[in-house]
Design an enzyme around this catalytic site. Structure first.
Site, PDB file in Angstrom:
ATOM      1  N   LYS A   1      -9.250  49.653 -67.677  1.00 61.44           N
ATOM      2  CA  LYS A   1      -8.256  48.368 -66.743  1.00 61.44           C
ATOM      3  C   LYS A   1      -9.014  48.004 -65.687  1.00 61.44           C
ATOM      4  O   LYS A   1      -9.576  48.037 -64.906  1.00 61.44           O
ATOM      5  CB  LYS A   1      -7.051  48.228 -66.508  1.00 61.44           C
ATOM      6  CG  LYS A   1      -6.609  47.116 -66.641  1.00 61.44           C
ATOM      7  CD  LYS A   1      -6.235  47.068 -68.122  1.00 61.44           C
ATOM      8  CE  LYS A   1      -4.577  46.812 -68.987  1.00 61.44           C
ATOM      9  NZ  LYS A   1      -4.006  46.239 -70.243  1.00 61.44           N
TER      10      LYS A   1
HETATM   11  N1  GLU Z   1      -5.118  44.914 -72.989  1.00 65.27           N
HETATM   12  C1  GLU Z   1      -4.759  44.890 -73.985  1.00 65.27           C
HETATM   13  C2  GLU Z   1      -4.078  46.150 -74.454  1.00 65.27           C
HETATM   14  O1  GLU Z   1      -2.951  46.284 -72.613  1.00 65.27           O
HETATM   15  C3  GLU Z   1      -5.852  45.175 -75.287  1.00 65.27           C
HETATM   16  C4  GLU Z   1      -6.815  46.578 -74.916  1.00 65.27           C
HETATM   17  C5  GLU Z   1      -7.954  46.081 -75.745  1.00 65.27           C
HETATM   18  O2  GLU Z   1      -7.884  46.080 -76.781  1.00 65.27           O
HETATM   19  O3  GLU Z   1      -8.845  46.953 -74.998  1.00 65.27           O
HETATM   20  O4  GLU Z   1      -3.878  47.115 -74.710  1.00 65.27           O
END
Ligand code: GLU
Length: 420
Positions: free
Chosen positions: A109
């Site tokens: 993240k």
């Molecule tokens: N931000 C989204 C999540 O928390 C998607 C992450 C992604 O598609 O890699 O799952």
């Protein structure tokens, strides 16, 4: 570093959940220690020329929880309160989410502490490009693939793609997912998370023998996840009675008009003042009676204080980490709320991100119909497996979902061994 991370309430919560799961799985100390802590915590400072000529330095983070099962995958968040502890927690959850869904990824993240609502598009572009530039040595299609999260959109992904591709001297669509379709983004990615939340909510209603048509819902958050959850649930014939965002909350017992609400928010920047409903206090809204409650905003909103007062049959966690462990314990005791835990409920986004990456690597594209039907198959499989797991191993849905993810990662760690 461990103490620093644990001081953050969101990381503390993710770590507490992990410890509970590790005890449940009786993980050895050796594997437990390796699964719990992030592999890489990267902090970069980002000098940006603002529209008024000032230079402002922002801080950006990328946490790669681990790389044992494949590249790291996860979103990039723009928010005034984001910090490295929160990002590390979100990276850890992504890890279990990817493993639970059987995606060949570790969790990651990113975040930049900034307020995109107060920045021009030019400032946001310069900030995003500077972040991409600084993070370039640590990402790559086989290392770390970013995607949108709170406060970022396909446009931000396009800037990252452009910065990375320019540096490489070739077009590299597989460096990022959630990008615009004309840059080889996947059909269906924008609505994937919200679509998945709505789809799983109907699966839960089926299990409770509540008819989907006419079922009522309340949604907290009208960003990418909340807005498409509202739209998809409405398309199934459900009545979305309440929707809130940072500006306020609107209420209509007969169901809000999803498309009119989207158009209103695009024009006015929030749900407040929407003429198709009445104003309601956002906190009160969460406590109204409904079949499905969808928290689709930030972490730690379902607390021990409000958990006893909830009047929903299904709690579908569109956000990451919306429920505190104390609230979990209360709901477990109540026993009358069907929880669809975040790592499953909002996994539609990363699952279609995976489809996007696969399509990019093959230089091939699928139709929206293909994407959404493959998504539903995968979500349904994970949902049924979870219920089976919880039945066989006698545990609640949160524990079951996290344990499935953690167990997969733990096995990989054990099999690969510890080097040197
Ligand atoms: N931000 C989204 C999540 O928390 C998607 C992450 C992604 O598609 O890699 O799952």
């Amino acid at each position: 570093m461990k103490e620093e991370l644990l001081k953050d309430p969101v990381f503390g919560m993710a770590a507490e959940q992990f410890d509970r799961v590790a005890d449940f799985l009786e993980l050895s100390q050796r594997v437990r220690e390796r699964c719990k802590w992030p592999k890489r915590l990267i902090t970069v400072s980002l000098p940006v020329t603002m529209d008024d000529g000032r230079t402002e330095v922002f801080f950006g983070y990328r946490v790669q929880h681990h790389l044992s099962r494949g590249p790291v995958k996860g979103g990039l968040r723009f928010h005034p309160k984001v910090n490295v502890g929160e990002v590390a927690a979100l990276a850890m959850w992504m890890n279990w989410k990817c493993a639970l869904m059987g995606l060949p990824y570790g969790g990651g993240k990113g975040g930049i502490t900034c307020n995109p609502r107060e920045m021009s598009m030019g400032e946001q572009e310069r900030l995003t490009r500077r972040f991409a530039q600084e993070i370039c040595p640590f990402i790559g299609p086989e290392i770390d693939v970013m995607a949108p999260d709170v406060g970022t959109t396909a446009q931000h992904m396009a800037w990252i793609l452009d910065t990375y591709s320019t540096r490489e001297g070739r077009f590299v669509p597989e460096i990022i997912t959630g990008k615009p379709v004309e840059l080889q983004g996947s059909e269906g990615r924008t609505q994937a998370t919200g679509h998945g939340v709505a789809f799983l909510a109907t699966r839960a209603l089926n299990k409770l023998s509540v008819p989907v048509i006419g079922a009522s819902a309340i949604v907290q958050g009208f960003g990418n996840v909340g807005s498409y959850a509202v739209e998809t649930m409405s398309s199934y014939g459900m009545k979305v009675r309440g929707v809130s965002d940072v500006t306020g909350a609107v209420w209509n017992l007969e169901g809000l008009d999803a498309l009119a609400l989207r158009a209103y928010v695009a024009e006015h920047g929030g749900v407040k003042g929407f003429p198709g409903g009445e104003e309601i206090d956002p906190d009160e809204m969460l406590l109204q009676e409904c079949d499905v409650l969808v928290p689709a905003a930030l972490e730690r909103v379902i607390t021990a204080e409000i958990a006893p007062k909830l009047k929903c049959k299904v709690l579908a966690e569109g956000a990451n980490g919306p429920t505190t462990p104390e609230a979990d314990a209360i709901m477990e005791e109540r026993g009358d709320i069907f929880l669809i835990p975040d790592v499953l409920c909002n996994a539609g986004g990363v699952t279609v991100s995976y489809f996007e990456w696969v399509q990019n690597l093959q230089r091939f594209s699928w139709t929206k119909q293909e994407v959404l039907s493959k998504l539903e198959t995968k979500l349904n499989e994970a949902f049924e497996n979870l219920l089976l797991f919880c039945g066989e191993r006698k545990c609640d849905h949160r524990l079951g979902a996290l344990a499935t993810g953690v167990e997969t990662v733990a096995k990989v760690k054990q099999t690969r061994g510890l080097f040197p």
